[in-house]
Design an enzyme around this catalytic site. Sequence first.
Site, PDB file in Angstrom:
ATOM      1  N   GLY A   1       0.765  -1.328  -0.029  1.00 53.59           N
ATOM      2  CA  GLY A   1       0.029   0.089   0.001  1.00 53.59           C
ATOM      3  C   GLY A   1       0.969   1.287  -0.039  1.00 53.59           C
TER       4      GLY A   1
ATOM      5  CD  GLN B   1      -6.674  -0.121   7.422  1.00 54.12           C
ATOM      6  OE1 GLN B   1      -7.245  -1.129   7.906  1.00 54.12           O
ATOM      7  NE2 GLN B   1      -5.157  -0.184   7.698  1.00 54.12           N
TER       8      GLN B   1
ATOM      9  CG  HIS C   1      -0.135  -6.444   4.801  1.00 50.58           C
ATOM     10  ND1 HIS C   1      -0.016  -6.007   6.161  1.00 50.58           N
ATOM     11  CD2 HIS C   1      -0.002  -5.347   4.381  1.00 50.58           C
ATOM     12  CE1 HIS C   1      -0.015  -4.694   6.161  1.00 50.58           C
ATOM     13  NE2 HIS C   1       0.196  -4.122   5.168  1.00 50.58           N
TER      14      HIS C   1
ATOM     15  CG  ASN D   1      -4.469   4.668   9.113  1.00 52.28           C
ATOM     16  OD1 ASN D   1      -4.808   5.634   9.063  1.00 52.28           O
ATOM     17  ND2 ASN D   1      -3.322   4.210   9.592  1.00 52.28           N
TER      18      ASN D   1
ATOM     19  CB  THR E   1      11.576  -9.187 -12.396  1.00 53.52           C
ATOM     20  OG1 THR E   1      12.749  -8.910 -13.234  1.00 53.52           O
ATOM     21  CG2 THR E   1      10.843 -10.302 -12.676  1.00 53.52           C
TER      22      THR E   1
ATOM     23  CB  CYS F   1       2.997   3.175   9.176  1.00 56.89           C
ATOM     24  SG  CYS F   1       2.292   1.769   8.249  1.00 56.89           S
TER      25      CYS F   1
END
Length: 381
Positions: free
Chosen positions: A69, A180, A202, A152, A238, A326
């Site tokens: 995110g 969220q 996640h 969040n 990649t 975070c």
Amino acid sequence: MLYLDNAATSPVRPEVLEAMMPYLTHRFGNPSSHHTVGEDAAGALAEARARVARVLGMRPGDIVFTSGGTEANNLAVKGIALGRFQHGGSRHLITTPIEHESILESADYLRRLHGFEVTHVPVDTAGRVDPDAVARAVRDDTALITIGYANNEVGTVQDIPALAAIARARGVPVHADAVQAAGWLPLSAPALGVDALSLAGHKLGAPKGTGLLAVRGRVPVEPLLHGGGQERGRRSGTEDVAGAVGIATALELAEAGRAEASARVAALRDRFVARVLATVPSARLTGDPVRRLPGTASFTFAGTSGEAVLLELERRGIVSSSGSACAAGSDEPSHVLVAMGVAPEVAQTAVRFTFPAGLDQPLDSVAAAVEASVSAVRSGG
């Protein structure tokens, strides 16, 4: 242990792991390679892109797979703003003071290094942004409006269709951080009216390190990563084929069960909130009491230490958090709560409970543990 910090991260779903496993083992090709092994990987990547696009109501070419995110938000804010600047000289950004750090820091980067002006439209005491205030903030040189779909920390849900209508009328792209919201709220980009959406795997039952930005093809995006030109030139490197398959699978599973899970968990959450407010005199619910994520209940407990309450809860077998993972380790009060008018010393008592979509048990025992934890902290042991 009862894990109630699902806004921070969620476990990988078994179905997701099963879908990813071939691309972590025998189907390991590089999708840019021009041989059968690479073509097999390219086919899986294209299929994952199409699956995501169907859920979001967008075209497969609109989907850019990212590392999560934070990268998706950085690409949205910096990439769209700089793309618009290059195509027309626009150098003004609109956001709010309660956004995730990846939005706020990206906006500040544009201000510091590229001379953008940033307008932070204020929110009310429930964390709601007034669409009329956004409309007043729009200028002829506005490059982007970026506002989170759901906060969040406190779970407040914004009226994204109303905000998008304002942007559309003025010809300004609008981005919604939907990290969220995924799994709880509708994600159809046409229905929301947005030009770009960010998601993180996640939060949905895919692994950490997976994410995506969905951005309409007509919106210019300046890449942040340069190299081989993958992802239609918008993100070189990649591609993580297994991660793309994982987030596509998790998104489909979440969407399939979203309506039922949202209704069921919201009812459980409301009973939990009512019990805590009725039994803990200092408890104050933060965020909008109605327009909030079904799985989020956040409180302040004035006169306590939020960290001490968390430790006492964990001792009793309940894992929760004080807000955004975070910002863990910071001594500063939550920027979200302060922007909502909460006094800094009270903001530091915040505790957030975020429930999983699979929650199917009464929460009276959790509410009782909260009550006991607050009492224990106040009494000193």
